[in-house]
Design a protein around this motif. Structure first.
Motif, short mmCIF file in Angstrom:
data_model
loop_
_atom_site.label_atom_id
_atom_site.label_comp_id
_atom_site.label_asym_id
_atom_site.label_seq_id
_atom_site.Cartn_x
_atom_site.Cartn_y
_atom_site.Cartn_z
N THR A 89 0.39 -1.58 0.26
CA THR A 89 0.01 0.27 -0.55
C THR A 89 0.52 0.70 -0.20
O THR A 89 1.56 1.07 0.78
N ARG A 90 1.09 2.25 -1.33
CA ARG A 90 0.98 3.82 -1.54
C ARG A 90 1.83 4.38 0.10
O ARG A 90 0.60 4.16 0.82
N GLY A 91 2.40 4.59 0.30
CA GLY A 91 2.85 5.34 1.75
C GLY A 91 3.25 4.64 3.28
O GLY A 91 3.59 4.87 3.94
N VAL A 92 2.18 2.71 2.97
CA VAL A 92 3.07 2.26 4.33
C VAL A 92 3.70 2.00 4.45
O VAL A 92 4.78 2.30 6.07
N ALA B 241 -3.32 5.03 9.86
CA ALA B 241 -4.32 4.19 10.03
C ALA B 241 -5.52 5.14 8.97
O ALA B 241 -5.98 4.42 8.33
N GLU B 242 -4.68 6.35 8.81
CA GLU B 242 -5.41 6.33 6.91
C GLU B 242 -4.35 6.19 6.10
O GLU B 242 -5.84 5.52 5.13
N LEU B 243 -3.43 5.33 5.94
CA LEU B 243 -3.25 5.32 4.96
C LEU B 243 -3.01 3.38 4.40
O LEU B 243 -3.61 3.10 2.97
N ALA B 244 -4.00 2.78 6.09
CA ALA B 244 -4.95 1.31 5.73
C ALA B 244 -5.70 1.23 5.29
O ALA B 244 -6.02 2.22 4.77
N PRO B 245 -5.69 0.43 4.10
CA PRO B 245 -6.72 0.05 3.07
C PRO B 245 -7.85 -0.57 4.14
O PRO B 245 -7.80 -0.75 5.04
#
Length: 144
Positions: free
Chosen positions: A17-20, A132-136
């Protein structure tokens, strides 16, 4: 009952995931730096001839400032964004560490501990919120 069951390969999805991955590395390094110095600062105060009170106060000041800054960090993040909060938090946590070797007297050591606490407070809140925001969708528990 499928609630709480994760799909096979869920971590691989999270890692892609992008950014994670970058967020994980940033938080890992920040917590690593924090944990390395937390027990060393009081020891350095004692070895430098400081009192037990000042040695213990370094951790007390660090944690007090951490909690106070944690309360403010969501507002700060809303105003300037994750990137700036994480950069500022990292700088406040890491850069003053070099000053500890030069700090003389209890006020200087406690001031540096307070600045580092502010950085740690920013890192803990903004780092957790960013992950938390980046999580799918459906992966928040695993990401956290």
């Amino acid at each position: 009952m499928t609630q709480g069951v994760t799909k096979p390969g869920g971590f691989a999805l999270l890692a892609r995931t992008r950014g994670v991955p970058a967020a994980f590395i940033l938080v890992l390094l920040a917590f690593g730096g924090f944990s390395l110095l937390l027990p060393v600062v009081p020891l350095a105060v004692l070895r430098g001839g400081g009192s037990d009170l000042v040695a213990g106060a370094t951790t007390g000041v660090f944690m007090t400032v951490t909690v106070l800054v944690q309360l403010l960090t969501p507002r700060i993040t809303a105003g300037i964004g994750y990137r700036w909060v994480l950069a500022t938090g990292s700088a406040l946590l890491g850069l003053p560490s070099g000053l500890l070797a030069l700090a003389e007297g209890p006020v200087a050591v406690l001031a540096v501990s307070g600045v580092r606490g502010a950085g740690f407070g920013m890192m803990t809140v903004a780092g957790s919120a960013l992950v938390a925001e980046l999580a799918p969708p459906g992966m928040l528990g695993r990401a956290t």
